[in-house]
Scaffold this active site. Structure first.
Site, PDB file in Angstrom:
ATOM      1  N   ASP A 100     -63.811 -29.718 -52.234  1.00 19.40           N
ATOM      2  CA  ASP A 100     -62.770 -29.065 -53.023  1.00 19.40           C
ATOM      3  C   ASP A 100     -61.407 -29.424 -52.420  1.00 19.40           C
ATOM      4  O   ASP A 100     -61.332 -30.070 -51.357  1.00 19.40           O
ATOM      5  CB  ASP A 100     -62.996 -27.544 -52.968  1.00 19.40           C
ATOM      6  CG  ASP A 100     -62.299 -26.788 -54.075  1.00 19.40           C
ATOM      7  OD1 ASP A 100     -61.502 -27.400 -54.816  1.00 19.40           O
ATOM      8  OD2 ASP A 100     -62.544 -25.574 -54.196  1.00 19.40           O
ATOM      9  N   GLU A 125     -57.047 -32.943 -53.802  1.00 19.22           N
ATOM     10  CA  GLU A 125     -56.012 -33.631 -54.588  1.00 19.22           C
ATOM     11  C   GLU A 125     -55.046 -34.475 -53.736  1.00 19.22           C
ATOM     12  O   GLU A 125     -54.594 -35.503 -54.252  1.00 19.22           O
ATOM     13  CB  GLU A 125     -55.230 -32.607 -55.428  1.00 19.22           C
ATOM     14  CG  GLU A 125     -56.030 -31.985 -56.538  1.00 19.22           C
ATOM     15  CD  GLU A 125     -56.993 -30.909 -56.028  1.00 19.22           C
ATOM     16  OE1 GLU A 125     -58.003 -30.664 -56.691  1.00 19.22           O
ATOM     17  OE2 GLU A 125     -56.736 -30.355 -54.937  1.00 19.22           O
ATOM     18  N   ASP A 184     -60.275 -24.101 -61.865  1.00 22.97           N
ATOM     19  CA  ASP A 184     -60.119 -22.649 -61.866  1.00 22.97           C
ATOM     20  C   ASP A 184     -59.844 -22.104 -63.263  1.00 22.97           C
ATOM     21  O   ASP A 184     -58.709 -21.749 -63.610  1.00 22.97           O
ATOM     22  CB  ASP A 184     -58.984 -22.261 -60.918  1.00 22.97           C
ATOM     23  CG  ASP A 184     -59.295 -22.645 -59.473  1.00 22.97           C
ATOM     24  OD1 ASP A 184     -60.475 -22.892 -59.180  1.00 22.97           O
ATOM     25  OD2 ASP A 184     -58.360 -22.676 -58.660  1.00 22.97           O
TER      26      ASP A 184
END
Length: 983
Positions: A556, A559, A633
């Site tokens: 996760d 980015e 999300d």
């Protein structure tokens, strides 16, 4: 200092202010995305400049003022490669040389690359004492491309055209042609004489060349330059540095954006550009009713509670676009890893100005691609159908990994299961309520003080016993490991990262420090081969203690998410391996990390590797080779449930079909109805995971109460029953690049009425058509049928005639609307089990759905679902055909060194049931089916016929035909009367 917009909170902040801000932010999950944290085009210097350039040409209505010209004398052509020099003429009369390469490929595609000579030679000066590379970033292809599909066609031919053009023909019978315009430079691509793609037809080409910074008198610093046709850049205010949200980006190389307009003449629909939360058919972006007023943005970002129907950037970027019309599909792949914006406009002309390709008028779709830095590197993909594009693009960037079987089963997750005993209890309760699942997940709280590769000694003192309990039912554990490494004395992993020099550096070339879940953190630089080798070592069982071979990974925040960084990510002037700036590589960063994790997991068990499972939030073109993704999300709302379908369909169009959305919604508490409907939809996501925020109520299916627990269980069992069909669809994706979920336009490319439909879809090539209920209180859905075949309700065989018709299908809460298209054979496994691993040796059911001709076909792919032995022939690939009242099973796989051994392992796996939907009425008096299998004598088995009634099709059942799944066999129906009389 910016406030973190992220999906998790840290309990260990070194700065009290950050702790307070983060706590205040997260106690109210109803907040939505904060637009002021993320740029609009007019807040991005290079996007604003390039849009202004486009406006100047739009106002003139011609591209004649474009300052780019191909020097005809520079053209060299050999073996399908054209080299030349594009010359940019400045208003001063000076010229800039831009090396051009056009490769005409064996596949029929073409690749156009434009560089900048001075940067290429390193003949520029960097500001601020930067150590950054002087070249334009030229390594995106090393990450995104596989090396396949890049061979140029040596028989391609060049000839001088008329009116200052060069013409190249290539492909079979020279069906492809490129007309290269010299002044202004541009290219028109043709297939069979029809123009398909136009580069720089509108004159928006812009290569921002290097120039030294000339300091102006103070009063002139912010003055706007007088625009001219040859140099319409509006001002210098963002050339040398740019501020946003309290952060300043120093630009040691100055302005270096690349931009190009790409037009699809005659095409009214374009698709792709994952990831965005909008419709499948991409919207226009220059304003107007129903359009966006911003370009589609691709700049991988940690977007907190993203908004729907928006061109805002999300977590991943795939700069691949398909254009489709009746009889033709084309695509472009913009190979650039920097921030990219794409404008889309449509010009309507012809007899019907309101037409979108539905009759009378013609629509041209024009796109404008703008990237902050790097090369201009674009592939033009010419095809006949969407499938052609998928295969060509997959050949370039790689096909979807063939996952382990458990990866496509159900995953149970939340932030966070609080202890190893909690995990064990959830596992036991799934069994108590007879609910199947394969994987349970642990979020960041399992670690010791947010230190990855450790376990919380209080709450997870015995992870091995937890994993052993899961293994008893062939279940797996997934744990999260993110790219930020805690900066803490005594933390071995963090100290090694620093001491070995494997971390990303700041603009001063010192180790970069930022803030994420652990507080002060450093980020692994997975662009560095030595860093990746070190990363592999961390996953070995002796280093990542407390893990067994049934533990897999979740990457996760890659980015990367940096809580105190500009736009919640890294500064663009950070430095990566090879001295590339972060601005050059940003969109590829997440892929380098999940690739490193994938290969680390392969290394765990040397000599006998298992197929890894890795989930990533950030991705780029090529990520499909090593990971699954999810849409981030989302919220527990009906709108987010509805939006998940076009988002996942678009992932398939973009070449990364192994995707899903958090079932139930990450933020908020879904109603029981919403949760039930979401499980029914999620049962048809390629990646199927329930997940929830730490502040939400527990929502394991067994907590819902009746009838909801039974409804969710039924949806889960439906997914498990269809796992053979799912696995076959994944195999097709892994070998041909086809989406796993296929939209209406993809399956019926000649039906213009279906081009914008994105709320129903087919599962691979099975003929299963699904339209989940996504509206509160709805008890029916309208399903559109393009083709002229009959469709049949999956559960009761109600007949729905096709032929461009829309039918209302009843869908009470306990039912997910599924239709079966006539002409298909669907493999299933109908015995309920605790997990997919326990189904391995179960027999198969074949559902034969006869078309109007009384025929059907289908395929089955199966292997051990775990190892890489399938690459050596250890699999079965069967073609099932029903024709002339005869069902046959034949091998369509290739033999390999491990084929025989695998066939021995499955020799006892049989077909236990055959269901024939739309069975002919003359079967009513038949009682026997003749069976003939390879290696055995013929035999008869019983047929049970059920006649049509109440709008439902007749159907027949054959139990225990006695045929193996891995061998050739045939079943003949309609027996002789003498055999019937023997009963």
């Amino acid at each position: 200092m910016t406030m973190a917009r992220s999906s998790r909170r840290s309990s260990h902040w070194a700065i009290p202010y950050l702790s307070l801000v983060l706590l205040l932010f997260l106690v109210s999950p109803a907040f939505s995305v904060k637009h002021h944290d993320f740029k609009r085009c007019d807040q991005s210097g290079f996007c604003k400049r390039n849009r202004a350039l486009a406006d100047s040409f739009i106002e003139k209505g011609t591209s004649d003022g474009s300052p780019y010209q191909l020097d005809a004398a520079s053209i060299k052509f050999k073996n399908g490669l054209l080299h030349g020099s594009v010359v940019k003429t400045l208003r001063t009369g000076d010229t800039i040389k831009l090396p051009l390469t056009i490769a005409f490929l064996e596949t029929g595609n073409a690749r156009v690359t434009i560089d900048e000579e001075r940067r290429q030679k390193g003949d520029i000066e960097l500001r601020h004492g930067s150590v950054a590379r002087k070249e334009r970033y030229n390594e995106a292809g090393a990450w995104a491309l596989t090396g396949a599909g890049l061979q140029s066609q040596k028989t391609a031919q060049l000839k001088k055209g008329s009116d200052g053009t060069s013409e190249v023909s290539w492909g079979h019978n020279s069906r492809f042609e490129a007309i290269i315009r010299h002044a202004p430079f541009g290219i028109d691509f043709y297939t069979d004489g029809e123009r398909q793609v136009v580069l720089n037809g509108r004159g928006f080409l812009n290569i921002e060349h290097w120039r030294p910074k000339v300091d102006k008198p103070k009063e002139e610093e912010n003055a706007t330059e007088q625009q001219t046709p040859t140099e319409p850049i509006e001002d210098e205010s963002t050339w040398w540095e740019e501020s946003f949200g309290g952060n300043t980006d120093t630009k040691p190389k100055g302005p270096e954006s690349v931009a190009l307009d790409i037009t699809f003449p005659g095409y009214s629909h374009v698709y792709g550009l994952a990831e965005h939360a909008g419709p499948l058919s991409l919207r226009e972006t220059r304003g107007g009713e129903g359009n966006y007023d911003q370009p589609y943005r691709m700049y991988n970002s940690d977007i907190f509670e993203y908004e729907l129907d928006s061109p805002m950037t999300l977590y991943g970027s795939i700069p691949f676009m398909q254009a489709h019309k009746k009889g033709s599909s084309v695509g472009v792949f913009w190979l650039n890893a920097a921030e990219t914006w794409v404008d889309i406009t449509k010009a309507r002309h012809g007899t019907n100005p309101l037409s979108l390709g539905l009759g009378g008028g013609v629509v041209d779709t024009s796109t404008h691609w703008m990237s902050e830095s790097g090369l201009l590197d674009v592939f033009v993909i010419l095809g006949n159908s969407p499938k052609d594009l998928s295969k060509s693009y997959g050949e370039l960037t790689g096909y979807t990994q063939l996952p382990p079987t458990f990866g496509i089963a159900y995953h149970q997750c939340r932030w966070n299961y609080v202890s190893d005993q909690d995990v064990k209890d959830v596992d036991r309760k799934f069994d108590k309520y007879n609910i199947p699942y394969d994987v349970i997940w642990l979020d960041i709280e399992y670690t010791d003080d947010k230190q990855y590769f450790t376990w919380d000694p209080l709450n997870f003192p015995d992870p091995i016993s937890m994993e052993q309990q899961l293994d008893e039912s062939e279940r797996k554990l997934v744990v999260i490991i993110d790219p930020h490494i805690k900066n803490k004395a005594g933390y071995t992993v963090g100290e090694e990262l620093q001491n070995k020099g494997f971390a990303v550096k700041n603009k001063e070339n010192n180790i970069f420090e930022g803030w994420c879940w652990p507080g002060s953190s450093h980020w692994i630089d997975a662009f560095n081969p030595a860093a990746r080798a070190w990363w592999k070592s961390l996953f070995s069982f002796d280093r990542f203690k407390g893990t067994l071979q049934n533990v897999w990974l979740w990457n996760d925040m890659n980015e990367p998410s940096v809580f105190n960084g500009p736009e919640i990510t890294m500064p663009r002037d950070n430095i990566h391996h090879g001295n590339w700036e972060h601005r050059d590589v940003h969109n590829i960063n997440g892929m380098t990390f999940h690739n490193a994790t994938y290969h680390a997991l392969i290394e765990r068990k040397k000599g006998d590797p298992r197929r890894p499972f890795v989930l990533t939030r950030s991705f780029y073109a090529g990520s499909q080779r090593s990971a699954a993704m999810w849409t981030g999300d989302n919220q527990a709302s009906w709108d987010h449930l509805a939006a998940s379908i076009p988002m996942i369909l678009n992932q398939g169009v973009s070449g990364f079909p192994f995707g899903g959305a958090d079932v139930g919604g990450f933020f908020g508490n879904p109603s029981k109805e919403l949760q039930a409907r979401w499980y029914q939809a999620g049962a048809f996501y390629p990646f199927f995971r329930g997940h929830a925020h730490i502040d939400t109520r527990r929502r394991e299916p067994y907590l819902l109460g009746e009838p909801y627990t039974s409804i969710v269980t039924q949806a889960l069992r439906l997914r498990y029953a269809l796992l053979p069909a799912w696995y076959t669809a994944f195999h097709e994706a892994s070998t041909d690049g086809y989406p796993i979920l296929q939209s209406q336009y993809y399956v019926h490319p000649d039906d213009e009425k279906g081009y914008a439909i994105d709320d129903q879809f087919y599962l691979g090539s099975t003929g299963l058509l699904i339209k989940p209920v996504v509206t509160e209180g709805a008890e029916s859905v309208d399903i559109y049928l393009s083709d002229d075949e009959d469709y049949f309700d999956y559960f009761d065989y109600t007949i729905y005639p096709g032929g461009s018709r829309t039918h209302t299908v009843q869908a009470p809460l306990e039912k997910v609307p599924i239709l079966m298209q006539g002409g298909h054979i669907i493999p299933r496994k109908d015995r309920p089990r605790k997990s997919s691993g326990l189904m391995k040796w179960d027999p198969y059911t074949l559902v034969i759905v006869l078309d109007k001709k009384g025929e059907a076909t289908g395929t089955l792919y199966a292997d051990d679902g775990e190892t890489f032995d399938y690459q050596h022939g250890a699999y079965v690939h069967r073609q099932f055909t029903f024709s002339n009242n005869k069902l046959t099973s034949s091998n369509i796989g290739a033999k390999g060194p491990k084929t025989s051994a695998y066939l021995k392992t499955i020799k006892d796996v049989q077909v236990e049931k055959i269901i024939i939907v739309n069975a002919p009425s003359e079967w009513a008096n038949d009682k026997l089916v003749s069976v003939s299998a390879v290696g055995s004598s013929s035999a008869d088995t019983e047929l049970i016929y059920h006649g049509p009634a109440g709008g439902k099709a007749g159907w027949a059942l054959v139990r225990r035909p006695g045929v193996g799944i891995g061998v050739d066999w045939s079943l003949s129906f309609l027996q002789t009367s003498s055999k019937k009389s023997d009963l």
